[in-house]
Design a protein around this motif. Structure first.
Motif, short mmCIF file in Angstrom:
data_model
loop_
_atom_site.label_atom_id
_atom_site.label_comp_id
_atom_site.label_asym_id
_atom_site.label_seq_id
_atom_site.Cartn_x
_atom_site.Cartn_y
_atom_site.Cartn_z
N TYR A 162 -15.94 14.04 14.12
CA TYR A 162 -15.24 13.77 12.86
C TYR A 162 -15.06 12.27 12.62
O TYR A 162 -14.60 11.88 11.54
CB TYR A 162 -13.86 14.42 12.86
CG TYR A 162 -13.86 15.92 12.81
CD1 TYR A 162 -14.11 16.59 11.61
CD2 TYR A 162 -13.62 16.68 13.95
CE1 TYR A 162 -14.12 17.98 11.57
CE2 TYR A 162 -13.62 18.06 13.91
CZ TYR A 162 -13.87 18.71 12.71
OH TYR A 162 -13.88 20.07 12.65
N ALA A 163 -15.39 11.45 13.58
CA ALA A 163 -15.06 10.02 13.49
C ALA A 163 -15.81 9.30 12.37
O ALA A 163 -15.32 8.29 11.85
CB ALA A 163 -15.34 9.33 14.82
N ASP A 164 -16.97 9.80 11.97
CA ASP A 164 -17.74 9.10 10.93
C ASP A 164 -17.50 9.66 9.54
O ASP A 164 -18.16 9.25 8.58
CB ASP A 164 -19.24 9.16 11.26
CG ASP A 164 -19.80 10.58 11.22
OD1 ASP A 164 -19.00 11.55 11.23
OD2 ASP A 164 -21.04 10.72 11.20
N LEU B 229 -2.10 17.00 17.56
CA LEU B 229 -2.66 16.60 16.28
C LEU B 229 -3.61 15.42 16.48
O LEU B 229 -3.46 14.64 17.41
CB LEU B 229 -1.56 16.19 15.30
CG LEU B 229 -0.65 17.26 14.73
CD1 LEU B 229 0.34 16.63 13.75
CD2 LEU B 229 -1.44 18.37 14.05
N ALA B 230 -4.56 15.30 15.55
CA ALA B 230 -5.46 14.15 15.58
C ALA B 230 -6.01 13.94 14.18
O ALA B 230 -6.14 14.90 13.41
CB ALA B 230 -6.61 14.38 16.56
N HIS B 231 -6.28 12.70 13.84
CA HIS B 231 -6.99 12.44 12.59
C HIS B 231 -7.80 11.17 12.70
O HIS B 231 -7.49 10.27 13.47
CB HIS B 231 -6.03 12.40 11.39
CG HIS B 231 -5.20 11.16 11.29
ND1 HIS B 231 -4.02 10.99 11.98
CD2 HIS B 231 -5.36 10.03 10.54
CE1 HIS B 231 -3.49 9.82 11.68
NE2 HIS B 231 -4.28 9.20 10.81
N ASN B 232 -8.89 11.14 11.96
CA ASN B 232 -9.79 9.98 11.96
C ASN B 232 -9.32 8.94 10.96
O ASN B 232 -8.65 9.27 9.97
CB ASN B 232 -11.21 10.41 11.61
CG ASN B 232 -11.32 11.02 10.22
OD1 ASN B 232 -10.56 11.93 9.88
ND2 ASN B 232 -12.21 10.52 9.40
N GLY C 28 -11.90 2.39 10.33
CA GLY C 28 -12.28 1.86 11.64
C GLY C 28 -11.11 1.25 12.40
O GLY C 28 -11.25 0.85 13.56
N ASN C 29 -9.95 1.16 11.76
CA ASN C 29 -8.75 0.60 12.39
C ASN C 29 -7.92 1.75 12.98
O ASN C 29 -7.50 2.65 12.26
CB ASN C 29 -7.94 -0.17 11.35
CG ASN C 29 -6.69 -0.81 11.93
OD1 ASN C 29 -6.40 -0.68 13.12
ND2 ASN C 29 -5.95 -1.53 11.09
N VAL D 286 -4.99 8.99 16.67
CA VAL D 286 -5.74 8.38 15.57
C VAL D 286 -7.03 7.87 16.20
O VAL D 286 -6.98 7.11 17.19
CB VAL D 286 -4.96 7.21 14.94
CG1 VAL D 286 -5.77 6.60 13.80
CG2 VAL D 286 -3.60 7.67 14.44
N PHE D 287 -8.17 8.28 15.68
CA PHE D 287 -9.41 7.91 16.34
C PHE D 287 -10.46 7.42 15.36
O PHE D 287 -10.43 7.74 14.16
CB PHE D 287 -9.96 9.09 17.16
CG PHE D 287 -10.34 10.30 16.35
CD1 PHE D 287 -11.65 10.52 15.95
CD2 PHE D 287 -9.38 11.23 15.97
CE1 PHE D 287 -12.01 11.64 15.22
CE2 PHE D 287 -9.72 12.35 15.23
CZ PHE D 287 -11.04 12.55 14.85
#
Length: 239
Positions: free
Chosen positions: A132-134, A186-189, A193-194, A224-225
């Motif tokens: 999901y990072a991109d 929880l996680a979100h992109n 890029g920060n 946060v990734f």
């Protein structure tokens, strides 16, 4: 080595404007999804590039990579498994392509599952989420865990800018309650890029943490990734 299909590369357009459309063959070889896969392996490709290979080609004036991006959005919005109608609603996707996509998703679901993965640190979470990072929009993802901190399920909760008005605890905990989860992560992109969390990220985290305490389903961490790194609320003492 993946066999070449005669004439296929020349029909994979890379822009949506038919007057300026270029062929996939016009891309540098190292940027073409199929060639990248042959040289570096499937793990080196983004989700969009993998989907482009499944599609095979676009339509005249319709970028195969743009089609792939639209399909990924439909996948994320439908819990990972869009139905035939949701796929057919995407420009350029006919019944044959929709069937191929549904078959590929179901095959991967049966063969490769995150369920049972034990989560002890952010390093255990990131492999489940790095694809999901991109993404060009923020995706809020919830991992539900059992009493042994093993993954029950991984779900996209929302797509778009995260703020305290958009994220309601019921959206996060509805599936966690159904899963009989003992905890969540929880996680979100961050498409920028920060990895530094925003004030809204902190507010959402506090709100979900407090709700989890009431429900007895604690929030263990919020990540946060990006493509290059991550920020863990737990590691920084923010949970």
């Amino acid at each position: 080595m993946i066999p070449k299909i005669e004439g296929l590369v020349n029909t994979m357009y890379i822009c949506d404007n038919p007057e300026t459309a270029k062929r996939m063959a016009d891309l540098p070889e190292h940027e073409r999804p199929r060639e990248k896969l042959e040289k570096n392996g499937a793990q080196a490709l983004s989700d969009r590039e993998l989907m482009a290979i499944l599609l095979g080609k676009g339509r005249k004036g319709r970028d195969v990579l743009a089609m792939a991006a639209d399909i990924l959005e439909a996948v994320d919005r439908n819990g990972g498994f869009p139905d035939h109608d949701a796929l057919r609603a995407i420009k350029g996707v006919g019944p044959a392509k929709a069937s191929v996509i549904m078959a590929a998703l179901e095959f991967s679901r049966r063969r490769i599952r995150p369920e049972g993965t034990k989560i002890s640190s952010p390093a255990d979470v990131l492999p489940l989420l790095r694809h999901y990072a991109d993404r060009k929009q923020e995706h809020l993802i919830c991992l539900t865990l059992n009493g042994g901190n093993e993954v029950i399920a991984t779900r996209v909760i929302t797509i778009g800018l995260l703020n305290r008005t958009q994220i309601h605890p019921r959206e996060v905990f509805a599936d966690a309650v159904t899963d009989r989860a003992a905890a969540i992560v929880l996680a979100h992109n961050h498409p920028s890029g920060n990895v530094s969390p925003s004030s809204d990220d902190h507010a959402v985290t506090r709100r979900i943490r407090d709700s989890g305490e009431v429900l007895g389903i604690p929030l263990l961490d919020h990540l946060v990734f990006t493509l290059k790194g991550y920020y863990s609320f737990k590691e920084h003492g923010d949970i």
